[in-house]
Scaffold this active site. Structure first.
Site, PDB file in Angstrom:
ATOM      1  CB  CYS A  96      -6.859   5.220   6.411  1.00 50.63           C
ATOM      2  SG  CYS A  96      -6.246   3.009   6.684  1.00 50.63           S
ATOM      3  N   GLY A  97      -4.347   5.500   8.369  1.00 55.59           N
ATOM      4  CA  GLY A  97      -3.216   5.253   9.738  1.00 55.59           C
ATOM      5  C   GLY A  97      -2.188   4.260   8.878  1.00 55.59           C
ATOM      6  CB  THR A  98      -2.142   0.831   8.200  1.00 56.52           C
ATOM      7  OG1 THR A  98      -3.770   0.294   8.644  1.00 56.52           O
ATOM      8  CG2 THR A  98      -2.267   0.560   9.633  1.00 56.52           C
ATOM      9  N   GLY A  99      -3.610   2.160   5.986  1.00 50.57           N
ATOM     10  CA  GLY A  99      -3.992   2.048   4.399  1.00 50.57           C
ATOM     11  C   GLY A  99      -4.495   0.654   4.389  1.00 50.57           C
ATOM     12  N   GLY A 142      -7.217  -0.697   6.295  1.00 54.25           N
ATOM     13  CA  GLY A 142      -8.439  -0.444   6.991  1.00 54.25           C
ATOM     14  C   GLY A 142      -9.318   0.103   5.442  1.00 54.25           C
ATOM     15  CG  ASN A 181      -2.896  -5.980  -9.755  1.00 55.06           C
ATOM     16  OD1 ASN A 181      -1.866  -5.788  -9.081  1.00 55.06           O
ATOM     17  ND2 ASN A 181      -2.348  -7.514  -9.983  1.00 55.06           N
ATOM     18  NE  ARG A 192      -2.061   7.143  13.133  1.00 54.61           N
ATOM     19  CZ  ARG A 192      -3.340   7.328  12.820  1.00 54.61           C
ATOM     20  NH1 ARG A 192      -3.732   5.608  13.753  1.00 54.61           N
ATOM     21  NH2 ARG A 192      -4.093   7.505  13.782  1.00 54.61           N
ATOM     22  NE  ARG A 222       1.878 -12.808 -17.706  1.00 57.67           N
ATOM     23  CZ  ARG A 222       3.004 -11.852 -18.229  1.00 57.67           C
ATOM     24  NH1 ARG A 222       2.771 -10.985 -19.724  1.00 57.67           N
ATOM     25  NH2 ARG A 222       3.530 -11.314 -17.263  1.00 57.67           N
ATOM     26  NE  ARG A 233      -2.058 -14.803 -15.123  1.00 60.91           N
ATOM     27  CZ  ARG A 233      -1.193 -14.502 -15.884  1.00 60.91           C
ATOM     28  NH1 ARG A 233      -0.319 -13.235 -14.821  1.00 60.91           N
ATOM     29  NH2 ARG A 233      -0.807 -15.393 -16.096  1.00 60.91           N
TER      30      ARG A 233
END
Ligand code: RB5
Length: 145
Positions: free
Chosen positions: A64-67, A69, A98, A108, A131, A135
């Site tokens: 998206c624009g920023t990643g 949302g 992760n 953007r 480990r 998590r």
């Protein structure tokens, strides 16, 4: 198979990623959007991530624009661990530690050159387990609580 999704803010970057994956011979399914016209990111995040949770795709790449949302929406889909990345180290470590199954980037925020490096390292890096699995299990426990 990789699931791709973007809103208008990430549309151009998604198109560049498609070209890159074509060149590498990596198969993908494009879950939209299909133009630069304004569109909400949450339904696209959901549709794209469901390709992963259904087992049709291994991983998702979302823009998206920023990643941000689109990563927030993606992380609401049960079974998705989405990481919003704009640096190489994070894109690599979010796979190793992760077991992220969705990479989110801002069209953007990152240039195409860097974004394609992030895509490559994200797709090529294995989860380390050990480990880190404990998590991940704790995250899943929160998701199920
Ligand atoms: C759309 O203008 C923009 O808000 C969206 O692409 C994203 O940046 C939201 O987090």
């Amino acid at each position: 198979m990789i699931a791709l999704g973007a809103d208008h803010g990430g549309f151009e970057l998604k198109e560049a990623i498609k070209k890159h994956l074509d060149e590498k011979g990596v198969e993908y399914v494009d879950c939209g959007t299909y133009s630069a016209e304004s569109i909400d990111y949450a339904p696209i995040a959901k549709a794209t991530c469901e390709k992963v949770t259904s087992g049709e795709c291994e991983k998702a790449i979302l823009c998206c624009g920023t990643g941000i949302g689109i990563s927030m929406a993606a992380n609401k889909v049960k079974g998705i661990r989405a990481a919003c990345c704009s640096d190489y180290f994070s894109a690599k470590l979010t796979r190793m530690h992760n077991d992220a199954n969705a990479l989110c980037m801002g069209g953007r925020v990152v240039g195409v050159g860097l974004a394609l490096e992030l895509v490559d390292v994200f797709l090529e890096t294995e989860f380390e387990g050990g480990r880190h699995q404990r998590r991940i299990d704790q995250i899943t426990e929160i998701e199920n609580s």
